[in-house]
Design a protein around this motif. Sequence first.
Motif, mmCIF file in Angstrom:
data_model
loop_
_atom_site.group_PDB
_atom_site.id
_atom_site.type_symbol
_atom_site.label_atom_id
_atom_site.label_comp_id
_atom_site.label_asym_id
_atom_site.label_seq_id
_atom_site.Cartn_x
_atom_site.Cartn_y
_atom_site.Cartn_z
ATOM 1 N N UNK A 77 1.654 -1.536 -9.994
ATOM 2 C CA UNK A 77 2.634 -0.632 -9.387
ATOM 3 C C UNK A 77 1.899 0.282 -8.417
ATOM 4 N N UNK A 78 1.953 -0.047 -7.128
ATOM 5 C CA UNK A 78 1.266 0.739 -6.108
ATOM 6 C C UNK A 78 2.252 1.442 -5.175
ATOM 7 N N UNK A 79 3.492 1.542 -5.585
ATOM 8 C CA UNK A 79 4.493 2.226 -4.779
ATOM 9 C C UNK A 79 4.121 3.691 -4.577
ATOM 10 N N UNK A 80 4.157 4.139 -3.346
ATOM 11 C CA UNK A 80 3.859 5.533 -3.021
ATOM 12 C C UNK A 80 2.392 5.865 -2.857
ATOM 13 N N UNK A 81 1.492 4.916 -3.141
ATOM 14 C CA UNK A 81 0.052 5.201 -3.059
ATOM 15 C C UNK A 81 -0.363 5.533 -1.628
ATOM 16 N N UNK A 82 0.210 4.840 -0.638
ATOM 17 C CA UNK A 82 -0.140 5.136 0.760
ATOM 18 C C UNK A 82 0.163 6.586 1.088
ATOM 19 N N UNK A 83 1.343 7.050 0.726
ATOM 20 C CA UNK A 83 1.716 8.444 1.024
ATOM 21 C C UNK A 83 0.822 9.436 0.290
ATOM 22 N N UNK A 84 0.452 9.120 -0.943
ATOM 23 C CA UNK A 84 -0.440 10.001 -1.708
ATOM 24 C C UNK A 84 -1.796 10.110 -1.006
ATOM 25 N N UNK A 85 -2.364 8.963 -0.621
ATOM 26 C CA UNK A 85 -3.672 8.972 0.043
ATOM 27 C C UNK A 85 -3.603 9.605 1.439
ATOM 28 N N UNK A 86 -2.589 9.242 2.213
ATOM 29 C CA UNK A 86 -2.480 9.755 3.585
ATOM 30 C C UNK A 86 -2.304 11.269 3.622
#
Length: 161
Positions: free
Chosen positions: A116-125
């Motif tokens: 489950x990697x949903x939202x990981x991009x926004x967290x990292x960015x």
Amino acid sequence: MRPRYAFYALLTLACGSCRVFGSCTYEVRDLDASTTISENVGVADSAQVRLEENRGSINGTTMSWLVTAPTLKGHVLSASFRDAADLSTVRLDLTLAASNRPEITQGSADTRSGANLGGVHDILASGRGVIQLQTDDPSRPTVTFALAAHNVGDWFRPNCY
């Protein structure tokens, strides 16, 4: 007159071939994040994360990571990826490396394999991504690597010219 129509048909096919042959049906983006902690002169602990995403006819997200901490090797009990806005929630458990390996943890997770990697991009960015280590060292029971995003890519279509 017919050669002109043939020319136009070939021109249309050449310019629009990515749509005709289906290679222009997905988008990709990627992101790199890392940090280094230097507590002792000449010894640095570091964490690196790479996120690659596809959407469209090809869907999936892959996150890969590498954490090194020479002073903590052999003392780490667990490693996890978390959102700094909610440190109580583990977003992804990171498998510890074998004791004969120099890194603390190294691996990857993929949504096509169930991660489950949903939202990981926004967290990292947004600079909220952290890797947290739990140790048996009483002077450093928790070590947190606050990841700084680098090379934050936007969505693009790689095969559309």
